[in-house]
Scaffold this active site. Structure first.
Site, mmCIF file in Angstrom:
data_model
loop_
_atom_site.group_PDB
_atom_site.id
_atom_site.type_symbol
_atom_site.label_atom_id
_atom_site.label_comp_id
_atom_site.label_asym_id
_atom_site.label_seq_id
_atom_site.Cartn_x
_atom_site.Cartn_y
_atom_site.Cartn_z
ATOM 1 N N LEU B 205 44.949 48.696 40.658
ATOM 2 C CA LEU B 205 44.187 48.492 41.889
ATOM 3 C C LEU B 205 44.327 49.730 42.780
ATOM 4 C CD1 LEU B 205 44.974 44.784 42.849
ATOM 5 C CD2 LEU B 205 43.094 45.708 41.475
ATOM 6 N N GLY B 245 52.785 44.647 35.712
ATOM 7 C CA GLY B 245 53.623 45.148 36.789
ATOM 8 C C GLY B 245 52.893 44.860 38.083
ATOM 9 N N GLY B 246 53.429 45.275 39.217
ATOM 10 C CA GLY B 246 52.868 44.999 40.541
ATOM 11 C C GLY B 246 51.359 44.799 40.551
ATOM 12 N N ASP B 247 50.601 45.888 40.500
ATOM 13 C CA ASP B 247 49.133 45.751 40.528
ATOM 14 C C ASP B 247 48.517 46.387 39.285
ATOM 15 O OD1 ASP B 247 49.879 48.300 41.253
ATOM 16 O OD2 ASP B 247 48.151 48.609 42.573
ATOM 17 N N GLU B 248 49.281 46.326 38.192
ATOM 18 C CA GLU B 248 48.814 46.913 36.927
ATOM 19 C C GLU B 248 48.393 45.820 35.960
ATOM 20 O OE1 GLU B 248 50.962 50.214 34.781
ATOM 21 O OE2 GLU B 248 52.388 49.751 36.393
#
Lengths: 189, 328
Positions: B205, B245-248
């Site tokens: 993102l 992962g976070g925004d992956e």
């Protein structure tokens, strides 16, 4: 083997006191232990203690009720009925109970029992005194007296259980045939 | 030594399954349990019992005589319930008569069903009750155990599923992706022994950090959930979408080798994610950058290699100004 005992206790609580109690006991257990119990564990005798505490019921009574409930589970009832042709015969042959239990569940440690009889009184002496088993057996014997249709008085005398039989065929017991009905699920009370 | 003399009643009590024959085969006495099983046996053996052992001929009297003479085991089949074979042995009595004692063996259950037998029908020395007890006890325990096994298998399946799922978005997590990617890279099709081509898209993102910083983590989580829903809506059943992962995010798109189709898909996903950009974010817009690798059989066969290549493509997109896809 443990899972069988745990399930018996769980089903007993569910059948007698309902799903809500089972859930709250399970939740308490999870909080006390710090995690959800793995499948098949968690409903040991500790669960009965929790349930007894919740219901403000003496623990010995809880074990008696469990014993009585077991005699109303058809497969268990049938196994017990195979062990005696009438109530007196059933009592006199309770000495065989540990051996029979061992045949089915080798890990289940049933204390050795000694039976003494005089006239219409039978004493069941536990060679390895065990409070839990004593109360469980009282419930079991009471349930089987109903099953055979016998009228009797059951009392605890120290480490032994005394059964005074008033009438072996006081009322029509439950029907028992060797052939048996088609076995359904384990629980059918 | 004096001989043994028994009344017919005592004989019946002691041996409820006996059969006593004259030397010529005439039935002299039938035990009460045997009589329950074959009610008219006292009228004669013929048509009621046959030899239960192959290769002997059917004549029951012959079978009995042979067994007595050679001290062998005797097997007799009940004619009216063919699946019931009684077994036993016999002796010759001093007066020339034949005394046979029979039992049920493993056919016990059939016999009980056929004649509605009760505990009283068995001699105390028989292990009938014990056999029944064991049979039912075993069945009960096995039923319980198999029920428990099924439960275990189900909860194991559920645990596996949970271990591979990202709880926030409901997509696969990194572990789920690794499994799906390994499967895609493996030659699973035995017919041609070649893995099928696929595309792997690595998505990141743009400006997600600002959403978290300016609008709080709740807004960030809401956005991630919404992106998860967008991705799920743009893939087919056989494809995989994962948050690693976070925004992956990573997509595995089976059989997608057309660059034009991949470009179109990337454009649609970017547009849909842009539409999710929180309006409170005034100075910039959330978007997505993608790096896509089209994998063909014979390409790199390690999951890390494939992911690293898609990641490289993603950085090309980021470097080129974000909000776009780079297809390798």
């Amino acid at each position: 083997m443990k899972s069988l005992i745990n399930r018996a206790i769980e089903e007993f609580l569910r059948a007698t006191y309902g799903e809500d109690l089972v859930q709250s006991v399970a939740d308490e257990e999870a909080v006390a232990v710090g995690r959800l119990a793995p499948l098949g564990a968690g409903f040991g005798t500790a669960a009965l203690e929790r349930a007894a505490f919740r219901l403000t019921k003496p623990l010995p009574e809880m074990f008696e009720d469990l014993g009585g409930w077991m005699t109303r589970i058809e497969p268990v009832r049938r196994l017990l009925r195979f062990s005696g042709r009438d109530f007196k015969d059933f009592l006199l042959r309770l000495e065989e109970l540990p051996g029979r239990a061992h045949l089915v569940l080798p890990e289940l440690e049933v204390p050795r029992l000694q039976v003494e009889a005089e006239d219409q009184s039978v004493w069941l002496v536990m060679l390895e005194p065990d409070q839990v088993w004593q109360h469980l057996l009282v419930g079991l014997i009471r349930g089987m007296a109903d099953d055979y249709g016998a009228l009797c008085l059951i009392s605890v005398e120290g480490l032994s259980i005394r059964i005074d039989i008033w009438d072996e065929q006081f009322f029509e017991g439950r029907i028992f045939s060797l052939q048996g009905a088609q076995m359904t699920g384990a629980v059918s009370s | 030594m004096t001989g043994l003399s028994l009344s017919a009643q005592a004989l019946g009590q002691l041996l409820p399954m006996h059969l006593w024959l004259s030397a010529t085969g005439q039935v002299l006495s039938v035990g009460p349990t045997l009589a329950k099983l074959i009610p008219d046996l006292s009228d004669g053996l013929t048509d009621r019992l046959v030899s239960g052992r192959a290769g002997q001929g059917p004549c029951p009297l012959q079978a009995i005589r042979t067994a007595v003479e050679h001290r062998r085991r005797l097997f007799l089949r009940v004619v009216q319930s063919r699946d019931l074979v009684l077994r036993g042995h016999g002796v010759q009595v001093d007066d020339g008569t034949l005394l046979v004692n029979l039992g049920f063996g493993i056919g016990l259950h059939r016999a009980i069903r056929a004649a509605s037998l009760t505990d009283d029908d068995f001699a105390p020395s028989e292990l009938a009750m014990e056999l029944l007890f064991l049979h039912e006890a075993n069945r009960g325990v096995l039923t319980e155990l198999s029920r428990f096994n099924t439960q275990l298998a189900q909860s194991r399946e559920l645990a596996l599923l949970q271990a591979q799922t990202d709880p926030l978005t409901g997509l696969q997590n990194r572990r789920g992706l690794e499994i799906a990617l390994s499967l895609s890279l493996r030659t699973t099709d035995f017919a041609d022994e070649v893995a099928h081509p696929f595309a792997i898209a690595h998505l990141d993102l743009d400006h997600f950090k600002q959403v978290n910083d300016q609008l709080g983590h709740q807004a960030g989580d809401d956005l991630l959930r919404a992106v998860g829903a967008v991705l799920r809506g743009h893939i087919r059943k056989a494809d995989t979408a994962a948050r690693i992962g976070g925004d992956e995010f990573v997509l595995i798109l089976r059989g997608m080798t057309s660059r034009a189709a991949l470009q179109q898909l990337a454009d649609r996903i970017i547009a849909a994610i842009r539409a999710l950009s929180p309006p409170e974010l005034t100075d910039l817009q959330v978007s997505a950058s993608l790096g896509i690798l089209v994998w063909h059989p014979g390409g790199p066969d390690q999951p890390e290699q494939v992911l690293a290549m898609a990641d490289k493509a993603l950085y090309v997109s980021k470097g080129a100004g974000r909000g776009r896809a780079t297809i390798l």
